[in-house]
Design a protein around this motif. Structure first.
Motif, PDB file in Angstrom:
ATOM      1  N   GLU A  68      29.354  16.030  32.898  1.00 45.86           N
ATOM      2  CA  GLU A  68      29.951  15.976  34.207  1.00 45.86           C
ATOM      3  C   GLU A  68      29.908  14.485  34.880  1.00 45.86           C
ATOM      4  OE1 GLU A  68      31.616  18.514  35.569  1.00 45.86           O
ATOM      5  OE2 GLU A  68      31.017  20.080  34.253  1.00 45.86           O
ATOM      6  N   ARG A  69      29.243  13.786  34.194  1.00 46.07           N
ATOM      7  CA  ARG A  69      29.152  12.319  34.783  1.00 46.07           C
ATOM      8  C   ARG A  69      29.205  11.255  33.844  1.00 46.07           C
ATOM      9  NH1 ARG A  69      23.789  10.781  34.380  1.00 46.07           N
ATOM     10  NH2 ARG A  69      22.158  12.206  33.792  1.00 46.07           N
ATOM     11  N   ARG A  94      36.560  20.188  28.518  1.00 48.02           N
ATOM     12  CA  ARG A  94      37.945  20.262  29.325  1.00 48.02           C
ATOM     13  C   ARG A  94      37.598  19.594  30.774  1.00 48.02           C
ATOM     14  NH1 ARG A  94      39.948  26.304  27.875  1.00 48.02           N
ATOM     15  NH2 ARG A  94      40.684  26.065  25.647  1.00 48.02           N
ATOM     16  N   ARG A  95      36.469  20.010  31.361  1.00 48.55           N
ATOM     17  CA  ARG A  95      36.425  19.618  32.752  1.00 48.55           C
ATOM     18  C   ARG A  95      36.045  18.119  32.996  1.00 48.55           C
ATOM     19  NH1 ARG A  95      32.784  24.127  32.799  1.00 48.55           N
ATOM     20  NH2 ARG A  95      30.997  23.012  32.796  1.00 48.55           N
ATOM     21  N   ALA A  96      35.244  17.554  31.823  1.00 49.48           N
ATOM     22  CA  ALA A  96      34.895  16.095  31.659  1.00 49.48           C
ATOM     23  C   ALA A  96      36.241  15.410  31.428  1.00 49.48           C
ATOM     24  CB  ALA A  96      34.044  15.793  30.472  1.00 49.48           C
ATOM     25  N   HIS A  97      37.221  15.801  30.653  1.00 45.80           N
ATOM     26  CA  HIS A  97      38.212  15.282  30.302  1.00 45.80           C
ATOM     27  C   HIS A  97      39.325  15.079  31.449  1.00 45.80           C
ATOM     28  CE1 HIS A  97      42.664  14.990  28.499  1.00 45.80           C
ATOM     29  NE2 HIS A  97      41.921  13.913  27.864  1.00 45.80           N
ATOM     30  N   ALA A  98      39.166  16.299  32.186  1.00 42.02           N
ATOM     31  CA  ALA A  98      40.303  16.580  33.502  1.00 42.02           C
ATOM     32  C   ALA A  98      39.889  15.311  34.624  1.00 42.02           C
ATOM     33  CB  ALA A  98      40.298  17.909  33.815  1.00 42.02           C
ATOM     34  N   ARG A  99      38.468  15.147  34.462  1.00 40.85           N
ATOM     35  CA  ARG A  99      37.831  14.495  35.648  1.00 40.85           C
ATOM     36  C   ARG A  99      38.207  12.797  35.114  1.00 40.85           C
ATOM     37  NH1 ARG A  99      33.587  11.847  34.895  1.00 40.85           N
ATOM     38  NH2 ARG A  99      32.824  13.223  32.945  1.00 40.85           N
ATOM     39  N   GLY A 100      38.368  12.517  33.966  1.00 31.48           N
ATOM     40  CA  GLY A 100      38.747  11.170  33.588  1.00 31.48           C
ATOM     41  C   GLY A 100      38.014  10.681  32.580  1.00 31.48           C
ATOM     42  N   ALA A 101      37.116  11.706  31.991  1.00 29.37           N
ATOM     43  CA  ALA A 101      35.949  11.123  30.686  1.00 29.37           C
ATOM     44  C   ALA A 101      37.094  10.700  29.592  1.00 29.37           C
ATOM     45  CB  ALA A 101      34.903  12.084  30.529  1.00 29.37           C
ATOM     46  N   ASP A 154      42.783   8.322  26.179  1.00 31.85           N
ATOM     47  CA  ASP A 154      41.388   9.080  26.711  1.00 31.85           C
ATOM     48  C   ASP A 154      41.045  10.020  25.551  1.00 31.85           C
ATOM     49  OD1 ASP A 154      43.816  10.647  26.722  1.00 31.85           O
ATOM     50  OD2 ASP A 154      43.571  11.554  28.725  1.00 31.85           O
TER      51      ASP A 154
END
Length: 324
Positions: A68-69, A94-101, A154
């Protein structure tokens, strides 16, 4: 780049070499470098201890919640093309990628990214043995079979094992510039840069004793890379037919003569953007002329195609404050 956290996934059946490469590039302290280096975390897909392919046991200190970070996530292979990807891992990616990772895979790790839906409609690569299976399992992925790595910004995917080192050094170059990348590569005792478009497999190296003529032509091109060259003239210099010369050149380098010349000129342009000439900073127009491209538009076209960004952006990333 300060506080940029890189996370490498660990899983039961861990591919030891790929994982070790991620640790070596991102996980070691590098006090000799003039930049804030990455923070590094090993994140377990399952609860540990986990067994690697060599039987070494790994106990990850972090779980999937750490993703997440993260700024970059490395997927160092996977336990099999047909091995299911756990739902918690899919959702975490998916969450990490959507956040910009930024998410990167080595070798069979591409199947994890594909299962997470991160490659749909994108270019991607993997080990040459797995490309047909990747196409069949994920027809929405634009698979490139014979390259070392593919950078989609990305999402970055690389071919088998050692190509992961090329891909990760490419990320270091993106983040910190060529000078820092060169220092890291020197410590690793590997080439600082192999272009992502280079072929994974060169069918047959050219024996120097038997193909000395071809070696002489390549040497001739290296010292005259900025001059115009025609394949028919090069073939004549090698005392070969054009067809034979073309085939032998590609077997030796993995590229056509034209593509090889362009790649060499782009490499020279990168050096001039980084270092200048005789201590002076050259404009993009001057670099295009100095590298044999002539028109700056031609340099920009090939530079963006091979490097993934414009010459001006590349120069800014390497520490210049002004744009040519």
């Amino acid at each position: 780049m300060k506080d940029h956290l890189v996370a490498a996934l660990a899983y039961d059946g861990l591919c030891t070499f790929e994982f070790g490469c991620a640790v070596e590039v991102f996980g070691l302290a590098r006090p000799e470098l003039p930049v804030d280096w990455y923070d590094f975390a090993v994140c377990g897909v399952e609860e540990g201890p986990l067994r690697s392919t060599a039987g070494v046991m790994v106990t990850p200190p972090h779980g999937l919640d750490t993703l997440e970070r993260t700024g970059t996530i490395i997927v160092p292979g996977w336990r099999g093309m047909d091995a299911p990807v756990p739902r918690p891992l899919v959702e975490a990616l998916r969450r990490a990628h959507a956040r910009g990772a930024r998410v990167a895979s080595i070798c069979s790790g591409v199947f994890v990214l594909a299962a997470a839906g991160l490659l749909e409609g994108r270019r991607a690569t993997t080990h040459w043995r797995y490309t047909d299976r990747l196409r069949a399992m994920h027809p929405g992925v634009r698979v490139e079979s014979d390259v070392l790595y593919v950078d989609e910004g990305d999402v970055i995917t690389s071919a088998g094992s050692a190509a992961g080192l090329d891909m990760m050094l490419h990320l270091v170059r993106r983040d910190h510039g060529a000078a820092v990348c060169n220092l890291v590569a020197r410590r690793l005792v590997v080439p600082a840069h192999r272009d992502g478009a280079q072929a994974q497999v060169i069918e047959r190296p050219v024996p120097a004793s038997r193909d000395a003529r071809l070696s002489q032509v390549i040497g001739h091109l290296r010292v005259r890379i900025t001059e115009p060259h025609r394949v028919e003239d090069l073939a004549r210099m090698a005392a070969m037919s054009e067809r034979t010369f073309f085939r032998k050149f590609r077997e030796a380098t993995g590229l056509t003569p034209t593509d090889w010349i362009v790649a060499e000129r782009v490499a020279l342009a990168k050096d001039l953007l980084e270092r200048g000439r005789d201590g002076g900073r050259l404009t993009v127009d001057q670099i295009a002329e100095a590298c044999g491209f002539g028109a700056p538009e031609t340099l920009r076209h090939h530079f963006r195609r091979l490097v993934g960004q414009s010459p001006a952006a590349y120069r800014c990333r390497d520490g210049a404050l002004r744009e040519s």
